[in-house]
Design a protein around this motif. Structure first.
Motif, mmCIF file in Angstrom:
data_model
loop_
_atom_site.group_PDB
_atom_site.id
_atom_site.type_symbol
_atom_site.label_atom_id
_atom_site.label_comp_id
_atom_site.label_asym_id
_atom_site.label_seq_id
_atom_site.Cartn_x
_atom_site.Cartn_y
_atom_site.Cartn_z
ATOM 1 N N ARG A 133 20.888 38.693 19.387
ATOM 2 C CA ARG A 133 20.001 38.066 18.390
ATOM 3 C C ARG A 133 19.285 36.849 18.987
ATOM 4 N NH1 ARG A 133 25.132 36.343 17.345
ATOM 5 N NH2 ARG A 133 25.413 34.083 17.281
ATOM 6 N N ASN A 134 19.843 36.282 20.074
ATOM 7 C CA ASN A 134 19.194 35.125 20.708
ATOM 8 C C ASN A 134 17.995 35.533 21.561
ATOM 9 O OD1 ASN A 134 21.114 33.534 19.583
ATOM 10 N ND2 ASN A 134 22.187 33.029 21.489
ATOM 11 N N CYS A 135 17.827 36.824 21.777
ATOM 12 C CA CYS A 135 16.699 37.306 22.586
ATOM 13 C C CYS A 135 15.624 37.813 21.629
ATOM 14 C CB CYS A 135 17.169 38.423 23.510
ATOM 15 S SG CYS A 135 15.868 39.054 24.593
ATOM 16 N N ASP A 136 14.681 36.954 21.295
ATOM 17 C CA ASP A 136 13.648 37.392 20.353
ATOM 18 C C ASP A 136 12.620 38.265 21.086
ATOM 19 O OD1 ASP A 136 11.933 35.677 21.703
ATOM 20 O OD2 ASP A 136 12.079 34.084 20.216
ATOM 21 N N ASP A 137 11.651 38.769 20.333
ATOM 22 C CA ASP A 137 10.714 39.735 20.917
ATOM 23 C C ASP A 137 9.879 39.113 22.035
ATOM 24 O OD1 ASP A 137 11.727 41.565 19.197
ATOM 25 O OD2 ASP A 137 10.063 41.492 17.767
ATOM 26 N N ASP A 138 9.555 37.812 21.912
ATOM 27 C CA ASP A 138 8.783 37.146 22.967
ATOM 28 C C ASP A 138 9.559 37.114 24.274
ATOM 29 O OD1 ASP A 138 6.645 36.727 21.392
ATOM 30 O OD2 ASP A 138 7.071 34.612 20.974
ATOM 31 N N LEU A 139 10.833 36.763 24.166
ATOM 32 C CA LEU A 139 11.658 36.716 25.372
ATOM 33 C C LEU A 139 11.817 38.119 25.960
ATOM 34 C CD1 LEU A 139 13.508 35.423 27.422
ATOM 35 C CD2 LEU A 139 15.294 35.267 25.688
ATOM 36 N N LEU A 140 12.068 39.075 25.096
ATOM 37 C CA LEU A 140 12.239 40.456 25.563
ATOM 38 C C LEU A 140 10.984 40.957 26.283
ATOM 39 C CD1 LEU A 140 14.308 42.710 25.604
ATOM 40 C CD2 LEU A 140 13.493 43.426 23.341
ATOM 41 N N ALA A 141 9.817 40.480 25.827
ATOM 42 C CA ALA A 141 8.561 40.915 26.434
ATOM 43 C C ALA A 141 8.428 40.411 27.880
ATOM 44 C CB ALA A 141 7.375 40.418 25.605
ATOM 45 N N ASP A 142 9.210 39.398 28.245
ATOM 46 C CA ASP A 142 9.164 38.863 29.609
ATOM 47 C C ASP A 142 10.235 39.459 30.510
ATOM 48 O OD1 ASP A 142 6.949 37.221 29.506
ATOM 49 O OD2 ASP A 142 8.076 35.523 28.682
ATOM 50 N N VAL A 143 10.963 40.451 30.002
ATOM 51 C CA VAL A 143 12.058 41.052 30.758
ATOM 52 C C VAL A 143 11.650 42.461 31.187
ATOM 53 C CG1 VAL A 143 14.448 41.864 30.589
ATOM 54 C CG2 VAL A 143 13.814 39.675 29.558
ATOM 55 N N ASP A 144 11.886 42.775 32.468
ATOM 56 C CA ASP A 144 11.557 44.113 32.974
ATOM 57 C C ASP A 144 12.704 45.099 32.800
ATOM 58 O OD1 ASP A 144 8.887 43.731 34.415
ATOM 59 O OD2 ASP A 144 10.093 42.084 35.205
ATOM 60 N N LEU A 145 13.923 44.577 32.903
ATOM 61 C CA LEU A 145 15.102 45.453 32.908
ATOM 62 C C LEU A 145 16.252 44.721 32.225
ATOM 63 C CD1 LEU A 145 16.832 47.895 34.037
ATOM 64 C CD2 LEU A 145 17.136 46.514 36.111
ATOM 65 N N VAL A 146 16.933 45.417 31.327
ATOM 66 C CA VAL A 146 18.159 44.867 30.731
ATOM 67 C C VAL A 146 19.341 45.664 31.255
ATOM 68 C CG1 VAL A 146 19.483 44.523 28.610
ATOM 69 C CG2 VAL A 146 17.034 44.014 28.635
ATOM 70 N N LEU A 147 20.289 44.929 31.830
ATOM 71 C CA LEU A 147 21.545 45.521 32.286
ATOM 72 C C LEU A 147 22.555 45.255 31.180
ATOM 73 C CD1 LEU A 147 22.280 44.585 35.989
ATOM 74 C CD2 LEU A 147 23.420 46.366 34.691
ATOM 75 N N LEU A 148 22.878 46.291 30.410
ATOM 76 C CA LEU A 148 23.688 46.088 29.208
ATOM 77 C C LEU A 148 25.110 46.593 29.446
ATOM 78 C CD1 LEU A 148 23.545 45.198 26.199
ATOM 79 C CD2 LEU A 148 23.073 47.593 25.637
ATOM 80 N N ASP A 149 26.056 45.660 29.306
ATOM 81 C CA ASP A 149 27.471 45.993 29.437
ATOM 82 C C ASP A 149 27.976 46.564 28.127
ATOM 83 O OD1 ASP A 149 29.147 45.494 31.738
ATOM 84 O OD2 ASP A 149 28.421 43.436 31.663
ATOM 85 N N VAL A 150 28.291 47.837 28.114
ATOM 86 C CA VAL A 150 28.894 48.429 26.911
ATOM 87 C C VAL A 150 30.364 48.656 27.251
ATOM 88 C CG1 VAL A 150 28.790 50.293 25.227
ATOM 89 C CG2 VAL A 150 26.692 49.511 26.345
ATOM 90 N N LYS A 151 31.194 47.777 26.732
ATOM 91 C CA LYS A 151 32.576 47.726 27.211
ATOM 92 C C LYS A 151 33.485 48.742 26.547
ATOM 93 C CE LYS A 151 31.589 42.925 28.102
ATOM 94 N NZ LYS A 151 31.730 42.848 29.565
ATOM 95 N N ALA A 152 33.018 49.294 25.431
ATOM 96 C CA ALA A 152 33.764 50.349 24.738
ATOM 97 C C ALA A 152 32.819 50.998 23.748
ATOM 98 C CB ALA A 152 34.978 49.772 24.016
ATOM 99 N N GLY A 153 33.220 52.160 23.240
ATOM 100 C CA GLY A 153 32.345 52.883 22.316
ATOM 101 C C GLY A 153 32.794 52.792 20.870
ATOM 102 N N ASP A 154 33.890 52.073 20.631
ATOM 103 C CA ASP A 154 34.374 51.941 19.257
ATOM 104 C C ASP A 154 34.836 50.499 19.031
ATOM 105 O OD1 ASP A 154 37.610 51.951 19.554
ATOM 106 O OD2 ASP A 154 36.664 53.214 21.065
ATOM 107 N N GLU A 155 34.766 50.083 17.774
ATOM 108 C CA GLU A 155 35.055 48.682 17.456
ATOM 109 C C GLU A 155 36.479 48.243 17.820
ATOM 110 O OE1 GLU A 155 33.269 46.161 16.573
ATOM 111 O OE2 GLU A 155 31.399 46.969 15.810
ATOM 112 N N PRO A 156 37.528 49.037 17.471
ATOM 113 C CA PRO A 156 38.875 48.543 17.787
ATOM 114 C C PRO A 156 39.082 48.307 19.283
ATOM 115 C CG PRO A 156 38.988 50.359 16.217
ATOM 116 C CD PRO A 156 37.565 50.290 16.696
ATOM 117 N N THR A 157 38.615 49.235 20.112
ATOM 118 C CA THR A 157 38.797 49.057 21.559
ATOM 119 C C THR A 157 37.966 47.872 22.047
ATOM 120 O OG1 THR A 157 39.080 51.443 21.760
ATOM 121 C CG2 THR A 157 38.689 50.233 23.792
#
Ligand code: SF4
Length: 264
Positions: A133-157
């Motif tokens: 939520r801290n990355c608004d659309d303006d900031l996102l527009a200045d980013v070429d690539l997002v490396l997103l850590d998805v640490k699990a696929g379900d909430e409990p884990t």
């Protein structure tokens, strides 16, 4: 100095707070020049201090607290970036803002990526997405690539690993894809923690649902961070957790490739 970059430790507490708010000052843990990790080409990766999560397998628990960083002026970090522009151009590289959690200091990130983009430098944001939520659309527009850590696929884990909620990460990834920004998904395989077939399948389904994902990195857990936890007097819970075997990693990568994803 922080590896050749002047630090701003002369600032008073009030000056520091104002500088952090305006994006002129950030708390930086360290930086390094790397190749073939954290994005394409040769990259200057800057590790910002402070992270709201507490991943059980974190390699850099010294970045948990913002107090583990030193104040650096954005202009001084940018001066260092400017020195590497030729290397970035020659290798197809650029800068990566990482952490800790880069989005814990969005104003500083905004200042740095804005200038870098104006110079034509490729910008990667390496994040858990928890503070997406801290990355608004303006900031996102200045980013070429997002490396997103998805640490699990379900909430409990996810909660068990990080102490936080998964939903903000999933929401952020969807926003990044909707904005047309390239995504690399990173998943750490931790035996006994993230290797349940339903967890892996959920991460793979999610990655496959995002139209801008060009790469998935499945990384094997290792014990390299253990000593840092001990040095900081923190309770490290994975002492008995093994490193995944090559066969286990290959089996998990196959779950991603079966969905048409390019996986490493
Ligand atoms: S999000 Fe990254 S820096 Fe933060 S605790 Fe987890 S592994 Fe460590």
């Amino acid at each position: 100095m922080l590896g050749g970059i002047p630090t701003a430790e002369h600032l008073s507490r009030a000056e520091l707070l104002v500088g952090q708010r305006t994006g002129e000052v950030g708390l930086v843990h360290s930086w390094e020049l790397v190749t073939a990790v954290d994005g394409p080409g040769t990259r200057m990766t800057t590790f910002l201090a402070g992270c709201p999560l507490r991943c059980l397998y974190c390699h850099n628990p010294d970045t948990f607290s913002a107090r583990g960083g030193v104040p650096v002026l954005a202009e001084d970090l940018l001066a260092q970036i400017r020195r590497y522009r030729g290397i970035f151009a020659a290798t197809g590289g650029g800068i990566t803002l990482s952490g800790g959690e880069a989005l814990a200091q969005p104003a500083f990130v905004r200042t740095v990526v804005r200038a870098a983009r104006e110079w034509g430098v490729h910008v990667t944001l390496d994040t858990s997405g928890f503070l997406g939520r801290n990355c608004d659309d303006d900031l996102l527009a200045d980013v070429d690539l997002v490396l997103l850590d998805v640490k699990a696929g379900d909430e409990p884990t996810y909660h068990r690993i990080t102490g936080g909620r998964l939903a903000p990460t999933l929401d952020f990834g969807r926003r990044v894809a909707a904005a047309g920004v390239e995504l690399w998904i990173r998943f750490v395989l931790v035996p006994g923690l993230t290797d349940a077939p339903e967890t892996v399948a959920a991460v793979a389904d999610y990655a496959a649902s995002l139209s801008t994902v060009t790469r998935v990195e499945v990384l094997g857990f290792h014990q390299l961070g253990r000593d840092k936890w001990a040095e900081l007097g923190l309770d490290y819970q994975l002492t008995d957790t093994p490193t995944p075997t090559a066969a286990e990693l290959a089996a998990v990568r196959a779950v991603f490739t079966d969905r048409g994803l390019t996986t490493y």
